[in-house]
Scaffold this motif. Structure first.
Motif, PDB file in Angstrom:
ATOM      1  N   PRO A  95       0.879  -1.181   0.113  1.00 52.76           N
ATOM      2  CA  PRO A  95      -0.096   0.034   0.123  1.00 52.76           C
ATOM      3  C   PRO A  95       0.986   1.172   0.108  1.00 52.76           C
ATOM      4  N   ASP A  97       1.292   3.792   2.198  1.00 50.55           N
ATOM      5  CA  ASP A  97       1.036   3.936   3.378  1.00 50.55           C
ATOM      6  C   ASP A  97       2.134   4.820   4.076  1.00 50.55           C
ATOM      7  N   CYS A  98       3.282   4.819   3.469  1.00 51.26           N
ATOM      8  CA  CYS A  98       4.447   5.679   4.115  1.00 51.26           C
ATOM      9  C   CYS A  98       4.000   6.851   5.194  1.00 51.26           C
ATOM     10  N   LYS A 103       6.796   3.138  10.526  1.00 46.94           N
ATOM     11  CA  LYS A 103       8.262   2.745  10.181  1.00 46.94           C
ATOM     12  C   LYS A 103       8.891   3.944   9.151  1.00 46.94           C
ATOM     13  N   GLY A 104       7.730   4.731   8.569  1.00 46.17           N
ATOM     14  CA  GLY A 104       8.107   5.449   7.553  1.00 46.17           C
ATOM     15  C   GLY A 104       9.347   6.273   7.997  1.00 46.17           C
ATOM     16  N   CYS A 107      12.511   2.422   7.310  1.00 46.15           N
ATOM     17  CA  CYS A 107      12.029   1.286   6.883  1.00 46.15           C
ATOM     18  C   CYS A 107      12.845   0.746   5.700  1.00 46.15           C
ATOM     19  N   ARG A 146       1.459  -4.413   4.553  1.00 50.11           N
ATOM     20  CA  ARG A 146       2.856  -3.888   4.346  1.00 50.11           C
ATOM     21  C   ARG A 146       3.919  -5.072   4.510  1.00 50.11           C
ATOM     22  N   GLY A 200       7.320  -1.984   7.902  1.00 51.62           N
ATOM     23  CA  GLY A 200       6.382  -1.514   9.109  1.00 51.62           C
ATOM     24  C   GLY A 200       5.184  -2.477   9.217  1.00 51.62           C
TER      25      GLY A 200
HETATM   26  S1  SF4 Z   1       6.425  -0.459   5.514  1.00 56.08           S
HETATM   27 FE1  SF4 Z   1       7.950   1.102   4.738  1.00 56.08          FE
HETATM   28  S2  SF4 Z   1       7.298   1.144   2.579  1.00 56.08           S
HETATM   29 FE2  SF4 Z   1       5.789   0.175   3.581  1.00 56.08          FE
HETATM   30  S3  SF4 Z   1       4.301   1.938   3.814  1.00 56.08           S
HETATM   31 FE3  SF4 Z   1       5.567   1.473   5.787  1.00 56.08          FE
HETATM   32  S4  SF4 Z   1       7.248   2.921   5.581  1.00 56.08           S
HETATM   33 FE4  SF4 Z   1       6.128   2.688   3.614  1.00 56.08          FE
END
Ligand code: SF4
Ligand code: SF4
Ligand code: SF4
Ligand code: SF4
Ligand code: FES
Lengths: 769, 145
Positions: A95, A97-98, A103-104, A107, A146, A200
């Motif tokens: 997604p 989603d960052c 975790k953004g 990550c 994710r 994340g």
């Molecule tokens: S896991 Fe990483 S790439 Fe995926 S939405 Fe979260 S921060 Fe973004």
């Protein structure tokens, strides 16, 4: 050693090393998702593809061991194309989603996509939708969309912790990580999967949406919840600690934490925390309280002499703070009555103190009294790791309750309460009965029924192993003599002991000059009871909860005209105290903590102390001033003087004392067994609340039947007119005739009755599940 | 003498000509200028058609702001009632209009197009506190009176 070339540089590494690790040694980063050194190779994610000359296709660096003359390229068009492709596939259903993903900014999917990935995907179909923010348990959430299916979390729980509570479900693009039977994961190590997850997908519930990597500050710190002293990173935001992460130390620690340490940080903002001063039970300005206490010091010393003041050190203080208090006590006040608050009577000479590295190289480990899973959780993982590395390792337990668990099978020898020393001595006599050190232990009989074969096995583990490590909970002080005798008999073969009792920094307090043996504390309390102490200063400790004999503490308190306490939380029966001043806790002061390995570890502060809470130095400086003295902190004392971060060994010169006879077995009575339950160590936490056992006491199945308890109930445990009420649950692992109560719980103080033989009656049946 | 009369007449001529020309100034505040929609004035936080806030509290505007004028505190949406269009929203969003240099970087950084600089530029107040626009203020875009 194997020589190979990676990116035109030569390196020699031990054979069996994986290409990815060899590259890391040279500072070349090969991107990985599924590989983690502690978990070993899997080869699931294909992120680590590298080109190896003479091999027709790209190879996964995480599964390929090095070979002589190998030539590896971690870059180049073929590798770049492969990485690009892997990332494009990973992002197909990922997604956007960052911005809302915790975790953004930290990550690995972001980082790798930015560095190696395509700038745009070609897939235009709608993305598959999966569960978002679904609970793994009370602390961990999963966002299945994710997840990159690296399986680190699943493998950690299954292989490393041995509690297979996570699994992959579904096939192909529908594959998701979920809990087994969709039940919440109950392990106490689940927090680690948040650190392990490269993306994340696994999130900390208490930290959810709390901050972003750029508006936090991470400080290197140390967990003070138990004597293991795991290394941590504390995340501070807006003056509060909002997250604790593990901090790996190369070659020494993977950075695992238990959930107690990882999620228990909210004690600092607990509503019960003392943030203001109290004088005679009333809230009072800090300055006035400190001044009044200063006056008491002056008056008491003038009238009764300096030795009428006693100091008891405890709690989660740093070694430097202990040193400041010790200097104040000995130089400004001039008293010799110092002690450390202890909840068990044992003491370990530093000559025998071992480290976690000893566990990693031992071929025999003996647990004396302690259940690592409950008392020192991360050591449980270390023991497991050792057992996996050396399947034939001799692992024995000597305790009044069974120490074996599914995750860590132990040859558990069941003793009566107070017979651990005698049983260990009996095992020594079996093989080395003629040795003077063993003879010095005397011939104390063992009433426990021990299988002869088990005893021979224990004896062999103790005496024949090349390297022996013992973990000891300190409940039986006589074990010390046995350990000294054991080390003497074993001579050159290493015998190391890890003391598992609190306060977590007791070694640091000892180094700062406080006597660590419980006798010092007992003497202070006896003197107080005899009216010889006019002022008792408790630094961070709660003796009514901690000292093994609650009655003595009560009697002592009643005779002391000035009771002063400093601490994070009000001591039990706070109304008895004449002054209470607030403590600046871990994460709020900088200092050193010494863990059970006698290792010095520095913790940096992340936040300011709340309210009027101040570090020790503020108080002692003010009081020294009241005594017309200047308190100077700068001095030649440097704890690191001796040998870096590990306290040096000392020669073993403790005397071996003969063991006393154990308590007589009393028919028809129960034996009260106790032990540390780290989640119930007296430090409150709202986050951990759902995990705290509602019925922390335990009784066996037959006893429960006899008492008429189905699954849960409340019993009254009494001995010599003292009684406590304990909510118990039925535990199939309990031995009939015994009842277990965790140590140091204010609501059911074991120290009010003392361990040994007690009466148990059922109070009422609460409910049955 | 004649020269003097000539230049006087020329000067008056210019004045009379200008009198008839359209004006460059406005009788502010009775009359106000229309700015281009791209004018970078006071911020606003936008909502979508269903009334959900567009801001998800990602903090990117906060991070990018060269003047450190923005403060964002995010949280999980309470209960089942989403505030923004996802489960994350900004509980607290503040722009310090004294610090802000109206560079528009926040607008550019915002992944959801939530924060926008409006043409509203009448920024005056009697106290510093009043110059800190909170979330509520930003959600109702300022209207010129
Ligand atoms: S896991 Fe990483 S790439 Fe995926 S939405 Fe979260 S921060 Fe973004
Ligand atoms: S949840 Fe995280 S650790 Fe587990 S498989 Fe997915 S990406 Fe890997
Ligand atoms: S094992 Fe002990 S020191 Fe380590 S995280 Fe858990 S409570 Fe903290
Ligand atoms: S306004 Fe935009 S950039 Fe700022 S926090 Fe909200 S969503 Fe993020
Ligand atoms: S890291 Fe090598 S395959 Fe995943």
């Amino acid at each position: 050693m194997v020589k190979l070339t990676i990116d035109d540089q030569e390196i020699a590494v031990p054979s069996g090393t994986l290409v990815v690790d060899a590259a890391a040694k040279m500072g070349i980063e090969v991107p990985v998702y599924c590989y983690h050194q502690a978990l070993g190779p899997l080869g699931a994610c294909r992120m680590c593809l590298v080109q190896i000359e003479k091999m027709p296709k790209l190879q996964t660096a995480c599964t390929t061991p090095v070979a002589e003359g190998m030539v590896v390229h971690t870059g180049g068009p073929a590798v770049e194309k492969a990485r690009n492709g892997v990332l494009e596939f990973l992002l197909i259903n990922h997604p956007l989603d960052c911005p809302v993903c915790d975790k953004g900014g930290e990550c690995f999917l972001q980082d790798y996509a930015f560095r190696y990935g395509p700038s745009a995907g070609r897939f235009e179909e709608p993305k598959i939708q999966k569960l978002k923010d679904a609970p793994i348990n009370e602390f961990v959430l999963i966002d299945q969309e994710r997840c990159v299916l690296c399986q680190r979390c699943v493998r950690f729980m299954e292989e490393y912790v041995g509690e297979p509570q996570l699994m992959l479900e579904g096939r192909g693009v529908e594959t998701v990580v979920t809990t087994v039977d969709h039940q919440p994961a109950t392990s106490q190590f689940t927090g680690n999967i948040i650190d392990l997850c490269p993306v994340g997908a696994l999130l900390s519930k208490p930290y959810l949406h709390k901050a972003r990597p750029w508006n936090i500050e991470r400080q290197e710190s140390v967990c003070t919840m138990c004597p293991v002293g795991c290394t941590t990173l504390a995340t501070g935001r807006d003056g509060r600690i909002v997250r604790i992460e593990g901090r790996p130390i190369p070659e020494r620690s993977w950075g695992w934490l238990c959930d107690r340490g990882r999620f228990g940080y909210d004690y600092a903002i607990d509503p019960t925390r003392v943030t203001g001063s109290f004088l005679e039970g009333q809230p009072e300005a800090a300055a006035r309280t400190t001044r009044r206490v200063g006056q008491w010091f002056t008056e008491v010393i003038a009238e009764h002499g300096p030795n009428s003041v006693a100091f008891v050190m405890g709690g989660m203080h740093t070694m430097e703070e202990a040193r400041q208090l010790q200097r104040f006590a000995t130089r400004a006040v001039g008293t010799s009555r110092l002690a450390i608050s202890r909840d068990v009577p044992g003491y370990l000479p530093r000559a025998l103190n071992g480290t976690f590295q000893d566990i990693e190289s031992s071929d025999a480990i003996v647990l004396v009294g302690v259940d690592p899973y409950e008392a020192i959780p991360v050591v449980h993982l270390r023991l497991r790791e050792r057992q996996k590395a050396l399947p034939g390792m001799r692992l024995y337990g000597v305790a009044p309750r069974s120490l074996t668990r599914d995750t860590l099978p132990v040859n558990s020898l069941l003793t009566h309460v107070g017979e651990e020393a005698a049983l260990l001595a009996a095992a020594l006599r079996l093989a080395a009965g003629d040795h003077p050190a063993v003879r010095a232990l005397g011939e104390a009989a063992v009433a426990s029924h021990i299988d002869q074969e088990q005893l021979t096995g224990l004896s062999a583990a103790l005496l024949e192993s090349e390297q022996l490590t013992l973990l000891w909970d300190g409940q039986e002080p006589e074990v010390e003599s046995v350990l000294v005798a054991l080390a003497t008999v074993r001579g050159d073969k290493p015998t190391r002991v890890l003391p598992t009792w609190g306060p977590s920094n007791w070694r640091g307090f000892e180094l700062a000059g406080f006597p660590a043996r419980i006798e010092a504390l007992t003497e202070v309390l006896e003197d107080a009871k005899a009216g010889k102490i006019q002022m008792l200063v408790l630094w961070g400790c709660d003796l009514l909860r901690e000292y093994p004999d609650q009655q003595l503490v009560r009697d002592a308190y009643a005779k002391v005209p000035f009771l002063v306490a400093e601490g994070l939380f009000p001591p039990s029966e706070a109304e008895r105290f004449h002054a209470i001043v607030p403590q600046a806790g871990p994460g709020e002061v900088m200092g050193t903590y010494v863990n059970m390995e006698a290792r010095l570890q520095i913790a940096n502060p992340s936040v300011q102390p709340p309210g009027q809470a101040r570090p020790t130095k503020t108080y002692v400086t003010a009081w020294a001033h009241a005594l017309n003295q200047t308190f100077r902190d700068e001095e030649d004392w440097d704890p690191y003087d001796e040998s870096g971060d590990l306290l040096p060994m000392q020669p073993l010169e403790q005397a071996i004392k003969p063991l006393t006879a154990a308590l007589a077995v009393k028919e028809g009575q129960f034996e009260l067994v106790t032990g540390v339950l780290v989640i119930e160590n007296g430090i409150p936490s709202a986050i951990l609340k759902p995990r705290k056992p509602e019925y922390p006491g335990r009784i066996s199945v037959p006893d429960a039947e006899a008492l008429g308890i189905a699954d849960y109930g409340v019993v009254r445990i009494s001995k010599n007119d003292h009684e406590i009420e304990v909510p118990v649950s039925v535990d199939p692992a309990m031995t009939p005739g015994r009842v277990y109560v965790p140590l140091g719980m204010a609501s059911m103080p074991v120290n009010a009755v003392g361990t040994g033989w007690v009466e148990v009656i059922r109070l009422e049946e609460v409910h049955s599940a | 003498m004649l020269d003097g009369v000539k230049s006087l007449a020329k000067g008056m001529g210019t004045t009379l000509k200008a009198l008839a020309e359209p004006r460059d100034t406005y009788p502010y505040p009775e009359k106000r200028r229309e700015y281009s929609p791209r004018f970078r004035g006071k911020h606003m936080l936008a909502k979508d058609e269903e009334g959900h806030e567009l801001c998800v509290g990602c903090g990117l505007c906060e991070a990018v702001c060269p003047a450190h004028a923005i403060r964002v505190v995010a949280a999980e949406a309470p209960g089942d009632e989403p505030v923004s269009w996802t489960s994350r929203y900004a509980v607290d969003y503040e722009v310090d209009l004294i610090r802000c240099i109206f560079c528009g970087m926040c607008e550019e950084a915002c992944p959801t197009n939530a924060v926008r600089l409006t043409p509203f530029n009448e920024l005056a107040a009697y106290s510093r506190e009043d110059m800190i626009a909170d979330k509520e203020e930003l959600l109702r875009p300022a209207i010129r009176k």
